[in-house]
Design an enzyme around this catalytic site. Sequence first.
Site, PDB file in Angstrom:
ATOM      1  CG  HIS A 202       4.216  -2.329 -11.039  1.00 16.02           C
ATOM      2  ND1 HIS A 202       3.627  -3.493 -10.608  1.00 16.02           N
ATOM      3  CD2 HIS A 202       5.133  -2.012 -10.092  1.00 16.02           C
ATOM      4  CE1 HIS A 202       4.167  -3.861  -9.458  1.00 16.02           C
ATOM      5  NE2 HIS A 202       5.090  -2.989  -9.128  1.00 16.02           N
TER       6      HIS A 202
ATOM      7  CG  ASP B  69       1.740  -6.038 -11.637  1.00 16.72           C
ATOM      8  OD1 ASP B  69       1.377  -5.004 -11.035  1.00 16.72           O
ATOM      9  OD2 ASP B  69       2.613  -6.039 -12.503  1.00 16.72           O
ATOM     10  CG  HIS B  70       1.004  -3.511  -5.955  1.00 18.25           C
ATOM     11  ND1 HIS B  70       2.316  -3.585  -6.322  1.00 18.25           N
ATOM     12  CD2 HIS B  70       0.774  -2.204  -5.693  1.00 18.25           C
ATOM     13  CE1 HIS B  70       2.854  -2.386  -6.281  1.00 18.25           C
ATOM     14  NE2 HIS B  70       1.944  -1.520  -5.899  1.00 18.25           N
TER      15      HIS B  70
END
Length: 474
Positions: free
Chosen positions: A238, A175-176
């Site tokens: 996010h 999950d950046h």
Amino acid sequence: MTITSIIIFGASGDLTRRKLIPALFHQYQRKKLPEQIRIVGVSRTKYSHDDFRDELKEHAKEFVKKLDEDNWAEFAKNIYYCPSDAAKIEEYDELQANLEEIEGGEANRLYYLSVAPFLYAPIIQNLGEAGMNKENGGWRRIIIEKPFGTDLESAKELNKVVHNTFQEDQVYRIDHYLGKETAQNILFFRFANTIFEPVWSRNYIDNVQITVAETVDVGTRADYYDKAGVLRDMFQNHILQLLMLVAMEPPASFNATALRNEKVKVLQSIRPVANGEAIFAQYADYRKAKGVAEKSVTPTYAAVKLQIDNWRWKGVPFYLRSGKALKNKVTKIVVEFKSPPHMLFKNAVGKPGGRNILSLCIQPDEGIHLQFEAKVPGEQAFRTAELQFHYSDAFSEPTGDAYERLILDAIEGDAALFTRSDEIEAAWALFDPIIARSEHNHGTAPFTYQRGSMGPLQADEFIAEDGRVWRKSG
Ligand code: BG6
């Protein structure tokens, strides 16, 4: 010295050019990559090693800040290419032979799935069947991009496939947002300081607001987006990640297990969202975008109220909102503190005031703002003032892209900033019913909002029903 290979499936894709190769190049320049590194692209296109290097260089000119030609030339020597259809098991003997030749000895391997999500399961199964998951001589790890499933059931299915081939500690689900320095700084802000944590609870905090606003619209991604919508695209991953960092208890130590245990506990404490605690909207001309269904009810915006039923947060609503085609690109967490118990002074501008507001600005203005009331000179009244911290002023080190940190962590075997299987399933369990409601939306279309606005008017009414407003501070 053992060689480390990063094997990117989906090598001719956008993510590889735009994020992965620039991230690897930056870390190479900083000498953070292992000395013996092989970066191997795998996809169906018939490139030679040199074709692939040339093509990546063209894109690097666009995505790497100030590309140094000599440095690139050195870096590119470590890049290789294997043409292969990774969905076909019959191609794996050749792939394995090619990889062994490139490695020329025992090697650690980090497989990176940067392919369309429907290929995750077949590639993982094929890696298993070909024995390429076996740790003979070097470790084997796998990075899996988002989206991990489209609902709880598909995520469980995918986790089963993953666990048939890899142990959980070999799996790095990206999950950046967790790779963003400012997201990690939430934990440093809370747990490397003394003065904030004692007030970080229902005793002093009135509500928390998390906004992830984007100016971009669906663009060319309608095929994916119209099936996903903002809840799958932004909330389930996010935004929940940011919420967990804000709400979690201090972990016993900063290791992957301790950290993720605490994060999962937050998810387990969130009350199922009731009717009326979520609203959905579309920007005005969304249905006209190429690839979007004529009568699509897919939300491009949502506002959701979550309640965390635990000792720290009981009674403190967390308001989340996110949308596309909005006025600004901004990701921000606003913590609104309670009013002082008894106000002795009046507000010089005739508003209620008296509430401290802390803004954790994730992007683009990376920093922290704290609003407080200050005496107006010459008057017995206060006006709001602000303390500001900006990363760009306070630190000379660049903040870097999220992928730089995450790829390095996976190479180093640190899974703290990656999503664990139970975490991903708990996140789907929470959002599945909300998504179902958005898809049926009680038989009505979602609300509409104008491009370039801050979302539908109903979002303001939604929070006003609780006697609150969206805080724009900072
Ligand atoms: C991606 C979503 O995961 O995150 C995109 O699929 C979104 O729709 C993007 O635009 C936002 O990321 P960032 O880092 O630009 O906030």
